[in-house]
Design a protein around this motif. Structure first.
Motif, PDB file in Angstrom:
ATOM      1  N   ALA B  97       0.830  -1.206   0.000  1.00 40.31           N
ATOM      2  CA  ALA B  97       0.000   0.000   0.000  1.00 40.31           C
ATOM      3  C   ALA B  97       0.863   1.255   0.000  1.00 40.31           C
ATOM      4  O   ALA B  97       0.552   2.253  -0.667  1.00 40.31           O
ATOM      5  N   ALA B  98       1.982   1.202   0.743  1.00 38.98           N
ATOM      6  CA  ALA B  98       2.886   2.347   0.785  1.00 38.98           C
ATOM      7  C   ALA B  98       3.556   2.558  -0.575  1.00 38.98           C
ATOM      8  O   ALA B  98       3.770   3.696  -1.013  1.00 38.98           O
ATOM      9  N   ALA B  99       3.862   1.449  -1.261  1.00 44.60           N
ATOM     10  CA  ALA B  99       4.504   1.542  -2.580  1.00 44.60           C
ATOM     11  C   ALA B  99       3.590   2.258  -3.565  1.00 44.60           C
ATOM     12  O   ALA B  99       4.033   3.116  -4.347  1.00 44.60           O
ATOM     13  N   ALA B 100       2.312   1.923  -3.500  1.00 49.36           N
ATOM     14  CA  ALA B 100       1.355   2.585  -4.388  1.00 49.36           C
ATOM     15  C   ALA B 100       1.323   4.087  -4.122  1.00 49.36           C
ATOM     16  O   ALA B 100       1.271   4.903  -5.046  1.00 49.36           O
ATOM     17  N   ALA B 101       1.397   4.454  -2.855  1.00 50.98           N
ATOM     18  CA  ALA B 101       1.359   5.875  -2.493  1.00 50.98           C
ATOM     19  C   ALA B 101       2.654   6.586  -2.884  1.00 50.98           C
ATOM     20  O   ALA B 101       2.639   7.763  -3.240  1.00 50.98           O
ATOM     21  N   ALA B 102       3.768   5.873  -2.818  1.00 49.67           N
ATOM     22  CA  ALA B 102       5.070   6.502  -3.082  1.00 49.67           C
ATOM     23  C   ALA B 102       5.462   6.389  -4.551  1.00 49.67           C
ATOM     24  O   ALA B 102       6.432   7.011  -4.985  1.00 49.67           O
ATOM     25  N   GLY B 103       4.737   5.589  -5.308  1.00 52.99           N
ATOM     26  CA  GLY B 103       5.068   5.427  -6.727  1.00 52.99           C
ATOM     27  C   GLY B 103       6.295   4.575  -6.962  1.00 52.99           C
ATOM     28  O   GLY B 103       7.167   4.913  -7.769  1.00 52.99           O
ATOM     29  N   CYS B 104       6.406   3.478  -6.221  1.00 56.54           N
ATOM     30  CA  CYS B 104       7.534   2.572  -6.406  1.00 56.54           C
ATOM     31  C   CYS B 104       7.026   1.141  -6.261  1.00 56.54           C
ATOM     32  O   CYS B 104       5.818   0.925  -6.129  1.00 56.54           O
ATOM     33  N   THR B 105       7.942   0.165  -6.257  1.00 59.92           N
ATOM     34  CA  THR B 105       7.503  -1.223  -6.082  1.00 59.92           C
ATOM     35  C   THR B 105       7.486  -1.580  -4.596  1.00 59.92           C
ATOM     36  O   THR B 105       8.220  -0.962  -3.803  1.00 59.92           O
ATOM     37  N   PRO B 106       6.694  -2.582  -4.212  1.00 60.04           N
ATOM     38  CA  PRO B 106       6.639  -2.987  -2.795  1.00 60.04           C
ATOM     39  C   PRO B 106       8.012  -3.362  -2.240  1.00 60.04           C
ATOM     40  O   PRO B 106       8.308  -3.097  -1.064  1.00 60.04           O
ATOM     41  N   GLU B 107       8.854  -3.954  -3.090  1.00 60.97           N
ATOM     42  CA  GLU B 107      10.176  -4.396  -2.615  1.00 60.97           C
ATOM     43  C   GLU B 107      11.084  -3.209  -2.304  1.00 60.97           C
ATOM     44  O   GLU B 107      12.127  -3.379  -1.680  1.00 60.97           O
ATOM     45  N   GLU B 108      10.710  -2.020  -2.778  1.00 62.63           N
ATOM     46  CA  GLU B 108      11.542  -0.842  -2.514  1.00 62.63           C
ATOM     47  C   GLU B 108      11.137  -0.103  -1.229  1.00 62.63           C
ATOM     48  O   GLU B 108      11.626   0.989  -0.964  1.00 62.63           O
ATOM     49  N   VAL B 109      10.249  -0.727  -0.449  1.00 65.58           N
ATOM     50  CA  VAL B 109       9.734  -0.062   0.755  1.00 65.58           C
ATOM     51  C   VAL B 109      10.175  -0.789   2.025  1.00 65.58           C
ATOM     52  O   VAL B 109      10.011  -2.009   2.132  1.00 65.58           O
ATOM     53  N   PHE B 110      10.733  -0.047   2.965  1.00 64.66           N
ATOM     54  CA  PHE B 110      10.984  -0.570   4.311  1.00 64.66           C
ATOM     55  C   PHE B 110       9.738  -0.342   5.165  1.00 64.66           C
ATOM     56  O   PHE B 110       9.032   0.653   4.999  1.00 64.66           O
TER      57      PHE B 110
END
Lengths: 397, 397
Positions: B97-110
């Protein structure tokens, strides 16, 4: 154990006396002498703290002589710790005065001190006080002696048990003190055991070490180990039995009773822990090794966050999991089981949501049995401890 | 650091946003997202607790991929610890969900979580909240972000520093939280560092480990290590410098600033320690080894009896000697020197009776610098800590 109808007595051949030498406020006993009327086998266990009080050093040296001993003299109020060469001289001076009162040689006397770290002992008060104490030695002064060695314990701690050795009645009697550090600057746990059994010195030492390991070494009030901790045991043989050793038919019974009495004294110390509102027994099972079980139990028992949760009577098992996790013990968190007074709190490392209200009630009981199964092996360990209250903080400010 | 006239800003290319998803009471921010507009080198340091929360496991795995990262999402109120496979799924769901908000892939989110151990994350609340957060990302939302990650910290903790790398301005900005466990069930220290410097991943990791070792690993509020402790650092290179590595001329300056900012954040955590009335810096010198110095400083810093004496503002050096003695460090007690805020308390292991009144005043100051020289070698260590008050107990009941 503290409410006998007739005054508790020492084993045959032992007598004690207490007095006031003025270290504490007027009329508060602060000096005690326990003596055997004949030479006794001796064993002792002492603090492992690198900073050791002068009387501890003296006791160790006298024990290393492996010669029979006769008496124990103790003062409360000043620990005679961090006092250098003068502190050692003071302890020897106190032993010499006690020897004169007990009718033995100075080398036959053990010395203990408990109280403030730093100040010197007022030997100018202790020596004159001891010179008059010898006349008052009595067989039934157990309670008074336990009282004289208190610093700010709230009650005297003593106990006794009997058994038959070679068909003869044998008694073991103990006095103990300690409550963490109930008053500013006060420290130390002390325990003294006397028995009229005849026991060979090496066997006596082995029995005491085992008993201490299962009792005094299993308690923790605040995790602070003192500079003066001392457990001493004298066996004077007045019962007339054939000297006990590991091969004697009554050896197991003797060792067992000694351990039980040690545990009773150790629990009395925890039960008088400073400011406590709840005692807690932390029992860890299913550990890979005894060392792991011990680490896990101690981490939980000494964690301020667990201690405060117990003070609140709350089943805060997350703090238990957290302490287990940093204890150094090996285990898989998802195999951990935790019960509060028999009520499931954690199963497979997660909340056991059987009955939250029952769990809350279980955690609020006056005594808490906290059972932890690490699910990693078959070793176990127990630590007897207490909670951490605002009163503890106030006491130690 | 917490009182800038204009709102503090993230380094170039970083933005953040905070929101309310309903874990905490209404209108209390409990969700934050920090994102870089370009891929960034990443480094992280995590709790060593054997019980590790699901988000910690997830962060470790993503860091091990050694791929660039883009964002950090964090919730406060629930730690997502001791939650099994479902907890892991919840953390992944939150990252997506954070990746969608940040415009990146889920794997790029801590992902990080802080709060109660045991309950599951309400992803049904977190996911919808995150879906609307992306639009609000701002360059000057540092303070709000620091606020959103608080559990019961009494104030937000953030800081920033600048330096020149290749003659270009570079910024490092950090947000942190932690105060011991201020409220029942609350845990965890978290810190997030962002820099617009370009830094090679291995060098970044080395710099962060050194900085953490000299800062967050030097603080102790109550000795309880959490299941969720996390420090993350993203370097996105927006400053346009030649990538920093150990051989770069500005490397030492960068590493030094990172360490200073880490120490500032670490001290902010201790300074907000639960219920504290006094901060204490325990500095041990003259140890045989760094390990010994560390053991000695930690034993003193974590001793309940020392912590309560500090709360009372008393120069109770006997308790310091006692803790040194059981710390495991090697030393001769008769060579120990102790000063309270520069005033002699102990010389050669005994009372330094220069001026008792001055010593009392020194111990009662709002901050205590406790200097201990073991007189055994040349190694040293420092621990930043605070006292133990009745208020700490009340907070954690």
């Amino acid at each position: 154990m503290n409410a006998a109808s007739s005054p508790p007595r020492w084993p045959a051949g032992f007598r004690s006396v207490s007095g006031c030498c003025g270290i504490k406020a007027a009329d508060h006993a602060d000096l005690a002498l326990i003596a055997s009327d004949r030479p006794a086998s001796a064993a002792g266990v002492f603090t492992t703290n690198r900073v050791q009080a002068a009387p501890v050093t003296l006791c160790r040296e006298r024990l290393n002589r492996a010669a029979p001993m006769r008496a124990w003299v103790v003062n409360s109020g000043i620990a005679n710790a961090c006092t250098g060469a003068e502190g050692r001289e003071d302890a020897e001076c106190m032993a010499a005065a006690a020897a004169a009162a007990a009718g033995c040689t100075p080398e036959e006397v053990f010395v203990s001190s408990t109280g403030s770290i730093g100040p010197r002992l007022p030997v100018d008060k202790i020596v004159p006080a001891l010179s008059t104490l010898g006349e008052g030695l009595r067989e039934d002064a157990v309670r008074e002696t336990a009282q004289a060695i208190m610093t700010t314990d709230t009650r005297p701690k003593y106990g006794s048990c009997t058994l038959a050795v070679d068909g003869r009645p044998v008694t073991i009697t103990a006095v103990a003190k300690g409550a963490g550090m109930i008053e500013p600057d006060m420290a130390t746990m002390l325990a003294f055991f006397a028995t009229d059994a005849a026991v060979e010195p090496e066997a006596l030492n082995a029995a005491l070490r085992t008993a201490v390991d299962q009792s005094f070494n299993r308690i923790s009030v605040d995790g602070d180990r003192s500079t003066n901790d001392t457990v001493l045991l004298l066996a004077n043989g007045a019962a007339g039995n054939a000297p006990l050793r590991e091969t004697h038919g009554d050896w197991a019974a003797f060792a067992d009773r000694l351990e039980s009495l040690s545990l009773e004294m150790a629990k009395a110390i925890v039960g008088d822990g400073e400011g406590l509102s709840r005692t807690v027994t932390v029992a860890v099972t299913g550990a890979c090794s005894r060392t792991d079980a011990d680490r896990a139990a101690r981490a939980v028992a000494n964690s301020p966050l667990n201690k405060t949760a117990w003070a609140g009577g709350r089943p805060n098992w997350g703090r238990v999991m957290d302490a287990l996790g940093y204890s150094g013990a090996e285990f898989d968190p998802e195999r951990v089981t935790i019960d509060y007074n028999g009520c499931p709190a954690v199963r497979e490392g997660r909340a056991a949501l059987d009955d939250p209200d029952r769990l809350k009630r279980a955690a609020a009981a006056p005594h808490l049995d906290l059972s932890i199964d690490l699910g990693a092996g078959s070793a176990s360990a127990v630590i007897y401890t207490c909670d951490l209250t605002a009163e503890y903080v106030r006491i130690n400010l």
